[in-house]
Design an enzyme around this catalytic site. Structure first.
Site, PDB file in Angstrom:
ATOM      1  N   HIS A  63       0.812  -1.213   0.000  1.00  0.00           N
ATOM      2  CA  HIS A  63       0.000   0.000   0.000  1.00  0.00           C
ATOM      3  C   HIS A  63       0.848   1.266   0.000  1.00  0.00           C
ATOM      4  CE1 HIS A  63      -3.811   1.800  -0.075  1.00  0.00           C
ATOM      5  NE2 HIS A  63      -4.426   1.102   0.860  1.00  0.00           N
ATOM      6  N   ASP A  97      -2.231   1.940  -4.848  1.00  0.00           N
ATOM      7  CA  ASP A  97      -3.506   2.407  -4.295  1.00  0.00           C
ATOM      8  C   ASP A  97      -4.545   1.291  -4.358  1.00  0.00           C
ATOM      9  OD1 ASP A  97      -2.456   4.928  -3.827  1.00  0.00           O
ATOM     10  OD2 ASP A  97      -3.074   5.681  -5.803  1.00  0.00           O
TER      11      ASP A  97
END
Length: 424
Positions: free
Chosen positions: A396, A400
């Site tokens: 992450h 995204d």
């Protein structure tokens, strides 16, 4: 009598030190030329160290789990005559051949034969008297086999070199009616107070370090999507029926590799490596797919290089070749490094959902769960379809959530409409 001192050999590939994983001999043992003395562990592979001479072991140079430099004393052997008094390196090490599971990725199987055929084991009595804390010589594959059969290895007579217990010895032991299954039924309910401490060394330690490093450094998040694989399974069955005899059977993995290749054209951010120390993301045009493979010594990730340039059968052949090399301990360092994205599967054991751990420095890993038949509603009708989940994880820090979901949805579309895998 003379003394032959063997040094830790140079295994190559610029390796300066290795971890001593396991001794197959002890002080006082008589050894013969080419008998395996020890297993050592490099960054990726387990390597057998054979003896260059006949003689008697008089000293061991280290303990399992110890990291030893190339050129350090490994073992001293007493030999007849003057002996080779100068220190020498062991002969070229031979990579160990662990158990080879049968199907793709990380799926269980029966032990495979090694390149050198072994004579059939002969049971020389019902059992062997060993001390309770004595650890008999046996490969990891044999230990797991014995555990699965409920056999205490210390009771089994070994017919291999230096009394090493082989798979054949387990079968001979069972044939003598000494398996736990023959014990009185009451024994199954007896209290147990035994304990076993297992040192985390070799491949298991490498895996533990990499998994810990990955979970501590990357910001993992997982995304699960359900896929209807009825159509692609029908296509796979058709291709195997038509071309299986001449080109080889296809599993689902080559189709998944192809789907990754096509989907990555629109999502190049997934085919990347992240150097978090330099804060640099490197996106690659080449798709080098790591295929997580369970071996007898632990999890390995051989790499299908340039998957973007491979046909289904080319990918299938390469996956099979690499998986066998990894399971047999023969995969080279180059074959076990350099992946840009990883595919992991437990095959029939895949369960419903998993949360795969990233193979750093990659930023995406796609996990395959098992295929199950379920009633589904299609155009208002309840029909039986073959369904499969993809459980995938992403870093992450650089990926995204929306992009990850769209990437997996793209793979889903390709697999549910398999003709699109080949439309350019």
């Amino acid at each position: 009598m003379g003394t032959h001192v063997i040094k830790m050999p140079d295994i190559g590939e610029g390796i300066a030190e290795v971890e001593l994983s396991q001794w197959h001999v002890k002080v006082g043992d008589l050894v013969v030329e080419d008998q395996v003395l020890a297993d050592v562990m490099t960054d990726k592979a387990m390597v057998d160290i054979p003896s260059p001479v006949h003689g008697k072991v008089i000293a061991l140079g280290g303990q399992p789990g110890e990291v030893m430099a190339v050129g350090s004393v490994l073992i001293s052997i007493e030999v007849e005559g003057a002996g080779n008094l100068k220190e020498s390196a062991a002969p070229a090490p031979v990579k160990e051949a662990p158990v080879a599971p049968k199907v793709e990725a990380a799926v269980e199987s029966k032990p495979a034969a090694t390149a050198t055929p072994r004579p059939a084991a002969v049971c020389q009595g019902p059992m062997v008297a060993r001390e309770a804390d004595e650890r008999p010589l046996a490969s990891p594959a044999v230990r797991k086999h014995a555990l699965d059969l409920g056999i205490q290895l210390r009771l089994v007579r070994g017919s291999g070199p230096a009394g090493r217990v082989l798979h054949e010895d387990l079968e001979a032991y069972l044939a003598q009616g000494q398996s736990n299954a023959s014990a009185p039924a009451a024994a199954a309910y007896a209290q147990r107070h035994d304990e076993e401490q297992i040192q985390v060394i070799g491949m298991r330690r490498k895996i533990a370090q990499r998994m810990q490093d990955a979970t501590q450094r990357a910001a993992h998040f997982s995304y699960v999507e359900e896929i209807d694989v009825t159509a692609i399974e029908e296509l796979r069955a058709h291709l195997n029926e038509k071309h299986g005899a001449s080109r080889g059977k296809l599993t689902l993995l080559p189709f998944l590799v192809r789907a990754l290749v096509v989907a990555l054209r629109d999502f190049p951010q997934m085919n990347a490596r992240y150097d978090d120390e330099a804060q640099v993301i490197t996106r690659l045009g080449a798709v080098h797919v790591g295929v997580a493979t369970q071996s007898d010594v632990g999890l390995m990730v051989p790499v299908v290089r340039h998957a973007e340039a491979r046909s289904l059968w080319d990918s299938a052949a390469e996956i099979s070749r690499l998986a066998n090399a990894a399971r047999n301990g023969k995969a080279s360092r180059d074959e076990l490094s350099g992946s840009t994205i990883t595919l992991t599967s437990l095959g029939a054991l895949g369960g419903i959902v998993s949360t795969p751990v990233l193979n750093l420095p990659e930023v995406a890993i796609v996990g395959v769960n098992k295929i199950v038949e379920r009633p589904m509603v299609v155009k208002g009708q309840v029909v039986i379809r073959k369904m499969m989940n993809l459980s995938s994880s992403f870093d992450h820090r650089v990926v995204d959530g929306m992009d990850a979901a769209l990437f997996i949805q793209a793979i889903r579309g390709l697999l549910e409409q398999p003709a699109t895998l080949f439309v350019e």
